[in-house]
Design an enzyme around this catalytic site. Structure first.
Site, PDB file in Angstrom:
ATOM      1  CB  VAL A   1      -1.040   0.038   1.308  1.00 49.98           C
ATOM      2  CG1 VAL A   1      -2.055  -1.191   1.108  1.00 49.98           C
ATOM      3  CG2 VAL A   1      -0.130  -0.115   2.532  1.00 49.98           C
ATOM      4  CB  CYS A   2      -0.230   4.800  -0.514  1.00 48.97           C
ATOM      5  SG  CYS A   2       0.583   6.356  -0.292  1.00 48.97           S
ATOM      6  N   PRO A   3       2.859   4.398   1.335  1.00 42.37           N
ATOM      7  CG  PRO A   3       4.716   5.431   2.361  1.00 42.37           C
ATOM      8  CD  PRO A   3       3.469   4.601   2.684  1.00 42.37           C
ATOM      9  CG  MET A   4       6.356   0.363   2.065  1.00 43.90           C
ATOM     10  SD  MET A   4       7.898   1.235   2.105  1.00 43.90           S
ATOM     11  CE  MET A   4       9.009   0.002   1.228  1.00 43.90           C
TER      12      MET A   4
END
Ligand code: SF4
Ligand code: SF4
Ligand code: SF4
Lengths: 86, 351
Positions: A19-22
């Site tokens: 998921v964001c930010p990964m």
């Protein structure tokens, strides 16, 4: 639905579980390891993930060359490094 | 030195339930500039407020003016020094983005103001007047941003801050339909929006836009993959434009969606949309027009918020007419509903 299916893929990344930010950081890191003109293929979830990656890659100056629906919930995106307008 | 010379005149303005125009002079003993001798301070009616009485005797919270929640580093440093010297061990960020220095003794108002003036850091307002406009990051650096909320917050502060109104008057700027700054609860709110237009020849049918749109406003054609647009579902977020790799989706109308009459508090109201895609300059015209309309419509009504007045018989029509005179009819919403109540006992208090 997609264009030019026969691009040469230099790298592949699966961010379906991220998921964001990964999701963005991993994609960016992978792209950093490529030269301009090389292609990264990313497998991601439909919806938010595809939406963000499309927008972010455009913002960062890359070009989405093709988008293929893998199945109901997944997409395969081919990103041409440095191919965008940004 | 004579005694009279030591008594430095300190002008402070305090607005804690003190109405402007009621010139109440309160004379208090004060230590001036660290000297042990006693001086006098006159609490006159204020111009813009920003000193808020605390429950502790003699202590006030000093609210700084930070349009859009932005503060330059040099101002922040001086504010920190001022807080260290005159306040307690902390600062507080108000819900409307102002840095507040709590627990300042009123005898130190002059000192703290002089210190803040060295970096031109102003004091915010409280009471019945236009407050400091709030804003999100906006298009300057927020990826979703459509409008330049920070610039608009600064400009609207320069033009309208402190203007006298019946009650508090809050202006807010959100960069996009996420509405992080909650324009739906502002007396006057502006939220960025884009009406997308599609240029078919550029479209490759990749389906990204259908996937990018979170509102069901775009469906991919089952054979071609090209978008089928449902304008009724569109909330003007610009995602399709930003996601489309071939620039087939482009920005059509672009500007501020205007909301009016919202408020929080004991009896919240949801603001209503009165105009769409207005330009920056039109936005300022709308603020000016709205403040004047409010001042007029509020005559004799005391502390009444804009939204409450708009709910009175005929008032919404009167406002829309005034707005049309100011910016013309094209961008106005026809017959907008009045601001809606959010009630605690819906059964007993109809909306
Ligand atoms: S309202 Fe939009 S532009 Fe403003 S902070 Fe939220 S997402 Fe960003
Ligand atoms: S502007 Fe937003 S809501 Fe409207 S079609 Fe595009 S993505 Fe969907
Ligand atoms: S994202 Fe752009 S190119 Fe792809 S289907 Fe939508 S309009 Fe066509």
């Amino acid at each position: 639905m997609s264009q030019e299916a026969d691009l040469k893929i230099s790298e592949f990344l699966d961010i379906c579980e991220e998921v964001c930010p990964m999701s963005f950081i991993l994609t960016k890191k992978k792209l950093d390891s490529l030269e301009d003109g090389q292609v990264l293929e990313v497998l991601c979830q439909a919806g938010e993930s595809l939406r963000s990656i499309s927008i972010q890659m455009k913002d960062e100056g890359h070009l989405i060359k093709s988008v293929k629906r893998e199945d109901e919930n997944h997409f395969r995106i081919q990103i041409l490094k440095g191919g965008g307008e940004g | 030195m004579s005694k009279a010379k030591d008594v430095k005149k300190v002008k402070v303005t305090v607005d804690h339930h003190l109405e402007e125009g009621v010139l109440r002079k309160v004379t208090v003993d004060a230590d001036i500039e660290g000297k042990n001798e006693k001086g006098k301070i006159d609490f006159a009616a204020l111009r813009s407020g920003g000193f808020i009485k605390q429950r502790q005797k003699d202590k006030f919270t000093v609210r700084l003016k930070c349009p859009g929640g932005r503060m330059s580093i040099d101002k922040l440093k001086v504010a920190a020094q001022a807080a260290e010297k005159y306040g307690d061990k902390f600062v507080h960020f108000s819900v409307r983005q102002s840095l507040e220095i709590p627990t300042v003794d009123y005898r130190n108002f002059d000192g703290i103001m002089q210190m803040l003036e060295t970096v031109e850091q102003g004091i915010a307002s409280c009471g019945p007047r236009v407050r400091v406009p709030t804003a999100c990051g906006g298009c300057e650096y927020n990826p979703n941003g459509i409008t330049d909320t920070q610039r608009m917050a600064q400009e609207s502060t320069d033009r309208f801050f402190g203007a006298r109104t019946n009650h508090k008057f809050k202006i807010s700027w959100s960069g996009c339909p996420h509405d992080c700054i909650k324009t739906a609860g502002a007396d006057l709110g502006f939220q960025g929006g884009v009406y997308p237009v599609w240029d078919e020849p550029k479209c490759t049918g990749c389906t990204i836009c259908a996937s990018a749109c979170q509102e069901d406003a775009i469906h991919a054609h089952p054979e071609t993959g090209k978008p089928i647009f449902d304008a009724e579902q569109c909330i003007y977020c610009d995602d399709c434009v930003r996601a489309c790799p071939t620039l087939a989706w482009q920005e059509g109308k672009k500007g501020h969606i205007v909301r009016i009459g919202g408020k929080a508090g004991r009896h919240p109201l949801l603001a209503t949309i009165v105009a769409q895609f207005v330009s920056d300059e039109e936005a300022h015209t709308i603020i000016d027009t709205t403040i004047k309309w409010y001042q007029n419509a509020g005559k004799g009504k005391g502390r009444t918020r804009l939204g409450v007045i708009l709910r009175e018989e005929g008032m919404m029509d009167s406002y829309m007419k005034t707005l049309e005179e100011a910016i013309g009819p094209e961008k106005l919403v026809s017959n907008p509903p009045v601001p809606q109540k959010i009630v605690i006992h819906p059964q007993r208090n109809p909306l």
